[in-house]
Write an enzyme that holds these catalytic residues in place. Structure first.
Site, PDB file in Angstrom:
ATOM      1  N   CYS A   1     -14.048  66.791  25.110  1.00  0.00           N
ATOM      2  CA  CYS A   1     -12.951  66.015  25.699  1.00  0.00           C
ATOM      3  C   CYS A   1     -13.423  64.831  26.522  1.00  0.00           C
ATOM      4  O   CYS A   1     -12.602  64.070  27.033  1.00  0.00           O
ATOM      5  CB  CYS A   1     -12.077  66.935  26.539  1.00  0.00           C
ATOM      6  SG  CYS A   1     -11.497  68.375  25.610  1.00  0.00           S
TER       7      CYS A   1
ATOM      8  N   HIS B   1      -8.464  63.653  34.686  1.00  0.00           N
ATOM      9  CA  HIS B   1      -8.610  64.448  33.471  1.00  0.00           C
ATOM     10  C   HIS B   1      -7.358  65.316  33.306  1.00  0.00           C
ATOM     11  O   HIS B   1      -6.817  65.406  32.205  1.00  0.00           O
ATOM     12  CB  HIS B   1      -9.879  65.299  33.553  1.00  0.00           C
ATOM     13  CG  HIS B   1     -10.221  65.996  32.282  1.00  0.00           C
ATOM     14  ND1 HIS B   1     -10.368  65.327  31.086  1.00  0.00           N
ATOM     15  CD2 HIS B   1     -10.435  67.313  32.007  1.00  0.00           C
ATOM     16  CE1 HIS B   1     -10.670  66.201  30.132  1.00  0.00           C
ATOM     17  NE2 HIS B   1     -10.708  67.406  30.656  1.00  0.00           N
TER      18      HIS B   1
ATOM     19  N   GLU C   1     -10.542  69.680  39.942  1.00  0.00           N
ATOM     20  CA  GLU C   1     -10.653  68.223  39.895  1.00  0.00           C
ATOM     21  C   GLU C   1     -10.088  67.615  41.171  1.00  0.00           C
ATOM     22  O   GLU C   1     -10.651  66.658  41.724  1.00  0.00           O
ATOM     23  CB  GLU C   1      -9.917  67.664  38.679  1.00  0.00           C
ATOM     24  CG  GLU C   1     -10.050  66.152  38.568  1.00  0.00           C
ATOM     25  CD  GLU C   1      -9.398  65.553  37.336  1.00  0.00           C
ATOM     26  OE1 GLU C   1      -9.601  64.347  37.084  1.00  0.00           O
ATOM     27  OE2 GLU C   1      -8.682  66.288  36.615  1.00  0.00           O
TER      28      GLU C   1
ATOM     29  N   LYS D   1      -1.836  62.948  30.501  1.00  0.00           N
ATOM     30  CA  LYS D   1      -1.752  64.076  29.566  1.00  0.00           C
ATOM     31  C   LYS D   1      -0.440  64.844  29.734  1.00  0.00           C
ATOM     32  O   LYS D   1      -0.063  65.610  28.854  1.00  0.00           O
ATOM     33  CB  LYS D   1      -2.943  65.025  29.755  1.00  0.00           C
ATOM     34  CG  LYS D   1      -4.282  64.458  29.306  1.00  0.00           C
ATOM     35  CD  LYS D   1      -5.383  65.494  29.431  1.00  0.00           C
ATOM     36  CE  LYS D   1      -6.744  64.952  28.987  1.00  0.00           C
ATOM     37  NZ  LYS D   1      -7.321  63.998  29.944  1.00  0.00           N
TER      38      LYS D   1
ATOM     39  N   HIS E   1      -3.078  66.855  25.386  1.00  0.00           N
ATOM     40  CA  HIS E   1      -4.524  66.635  25.468  1.00  0.00           C
ATOM     41  C   HIS E   1      -5.053  66.244  24.099  1.00  0.00           C
ATOM     42  O   HIS E   1      -5.146  67.068  23.195  1.00  0.00           O
ATOM     43  CB  HIS E   1      -5.211  67.896  25.972  1.00  0.00           C
ATOM     44  CG  HIS E   1      -6.644  67.689  26.373  1.00  0.00           C
ATOM     45  ND1 HIS E   1      -7.351  66.544  26.070  1.00  0.00           N
ATOM     46  CD2 HIS E   1      -7.516  68.487  27.051  1.00  0.00           C
ATOM     47  CE1 HIS E   1      -8.580  66.646  26.531  1.00  0.00           C
ATOM     48  NE2 HIS E   1      -8.697  67.810  27.138  1.00  0.00           N
TER      49      HIS E   1
ATOM     50  N   PHE F   1     -15.941  70.585  27.405  1.00  0.00           N
ATOM     51  CA  PHE F   1     -16.643  71.846  27.206  1.00  0.00           C
ATOM     52  C   PHE F   1     -18.144  71.578  27.117  1.00  0.00           C
ATOM     53  O   PHE F   1     -18.581  70.526  26.662  1.00  0.00           O
ATOM     54  CB  PHE F   1     -16.168  72.529  25.923  1.00  0.00           C
ATOM     55  CG  PHE F   1     -14.801  73.170  26.024  1.00  0.00           C
ATOM     56  CD1 PHE F   1     -14.093  73.195  27.208  1.00  0.00           C
ATOM     57  CD2 PHE F   1     -14.236  73.766  24.906  1.00  0.00           C
ATOM     58  CE1 PHE F   1     -12.850  73.790  27.297  1.00  0.00           C
ATOM     59  CE2 PHE F   1     -12.985  74.369  24.974  1.00  0.00           C
ATOM     60  CZ  PHE F   1     -12.289  74.378  26.165  1.00  0.00           C
TER      61      PHE F   1
END
Length: 412
Positions: free
Chosen positions: A162, A302, A313, A334, A339, A398
């Site tokens: 991502c 994010h 975050e 998002k 996403h 990830f």
């Protein structure tokens, strides 16, 4: 050698629309692009919603050539074409050795792999598609875009989950800054909207199951969030050396001021408490840009709408920005796009550039009750006008990978 890099063209394919202006207008209106899955029958699945690109015709874009490519490459080609047009570059003439393509994907042609695996099991190797291997290669989107526009300069495919879009833009910035190219088409593309792709994230229990109200499913920082909404699309930007852009009279949306990357080295999917890796990455990006925390006006977070990401975050932003965090605006687009995985950084960079142009911040929709630890100004529900000079875009993936890009208003 250190040269300044600006953004001169934007192209997008997303759940909010098939081009950048449509997507931006929808984001400012706080419209959700999330709906029920239509690409296969998911009516019996626990997760029945996604952020699909609807009404897209690969045949209109590519004709018979469409069958040679996978969905993520279709989106990349469409977004790149729009970005080239938007930048006022010639579509028919090759861009040449001074132009490159830095375009990645998180999952790439996984659908081709799944489809051909079923074909192999059912009918044997003689019935595999001769296009199987090129369709499945993650770098095919970058290759196809380079071929379409005659970009024979540096080419790079980033695949960092991502964070792919941000890494692609950041590395393109470095290449132009260091003199390796004059112009680069940069961003990300994702077309992993198929049963195995969504099923894999569903098996991880990472996805929202708010099937009865799809448009309310993606709700970053909200107490009621229950996972992210898987989405698809592409975001491509034309990055250009400032002098070259000015020489040809190009419109400049924004300047790329800084970029940093690192790794949490903690867990394959989850951030550490306080997300120290993200904090270090934001701080390093500020350092690379020659900025102080107080210089940043807005952060495109994010903000995935997961329990693991959003609070951590937020804590990382507080750790980096200190007292300025209370004056800082933060939002997650998002909440509207879902996403888009490897394409997320591309579309979010486009939103950052347009925020600087229009002096307005897109909202975080569906934020009804901020969760514990989520205590920033998330621009809830409605876009907000504000003087913007510097904005930051966060992307985490990830494997612990982090990428932060900082954008500034166009040079005077």
């Amino acid at each position: 050698m250190s040269r300044r890099v600006v953004i001169t063209g934007l192209g997008a394919v997303s759940p909010l629309g098939g081009d950048a202006p449509t997507a931006w207008a929808a984001a400012l209106a706080g419209r959700s692009g999330v709906g029920r899955i239509s690409l296969w029958d998911a009516s019996s699945w626990p997760v029945q919603i996604n952020g699909e690109v609807r009404g897209f015709s690969p045949d209109a874009l590519l004709g018979r050539e469409a069958r040679r490519y996978e969905r993520f490459t279709w989106f990349a080609l469409a977004a790149a074409r729009e970005a080239v047009r938007d930048a006022g570059l010639p579509e028919a003439a090759p861009l040449g050795d001074g132009a490159g393509v830095y375009l990645g994907s998180g999952i790439g042609g996984a659908q081709a792999i799944a489809r051909n695996a079923v074909q192999l099991a059912a009918e044997g190797p003689r019935h595999l598609s001769p296009s199987f291997v090129p369709q499945s290669l993650t770098n095919m989107a970058a290759g196809a875009v380079a071929m379409a526009h005659g970009a024979t300069g540096p080419s790079l495919c980033v695949a960092t989950a991502c964070a792919t879009g941000n890494h692609s833009i950041g590395e393109a910035w470095r290449a132009i800054r260091d003199g390796d190219a004059e112009l680069i088409l940069a961003g990300g593309a994702e077309g992993a909207m198929f049963d195995l792709g969504l099923g894999g994230f569903m098996a991880m229990k990472a996805l929202s199951k708010r099937n009865d109200a799809p448009e309310k499913a993606s709700r970053p920082f909200d107490r009621g969030r229950d996972g992210f909404v898987m989405a698809e699309g592409a975001g491509v930007l034309v990055l250009e050396e400032l002098g070259a852009a000015k020489a040809r009279g190009a419109r400049i949306y924004a300047e790329v001021l800084g970029y940093a990357l690192n790794n949490d080295a903690h867990h394959i999917t989850a951030p550490p408490a306080g997300h120290a890796g993200a904090a270090r990455c934001m701080a390093r990006a500020l350092e690379k840009a020659g900025l102080q925390a107080e210089d940043v006006d807005y952060v495109n977070a994010h903000g995935t709408s997961t329990k693991a990401n959003d609070a951590e975050e937020s804590r990382a932003i507080r750790a980096v920005f200190g007292r300025h965090a209370d004056q800082l605006a933060v939002s997650s687009t998002k909440s509207m796009t879902g996403h888009m995985l490897g394409a997320a950084g591309g579309i979010e960079a486009i939103f950052c550039a347009l925020a600087l142009r229009d002096q307005v911040m897109p909202p975080t929709i569906n934020l009804d009750a901020p969760d514990e630890g989520c205590d920033l100004d998330y621009v809830p529900h409605q876009a907000k006008e504000r003087r913007l000079r510097v904005v930051m875009s966060n992307a985490f993936g990830f494997g612990g990978t982090n990428a932060v890009v900082i954008f500034g208003a166009p040079p005077a």
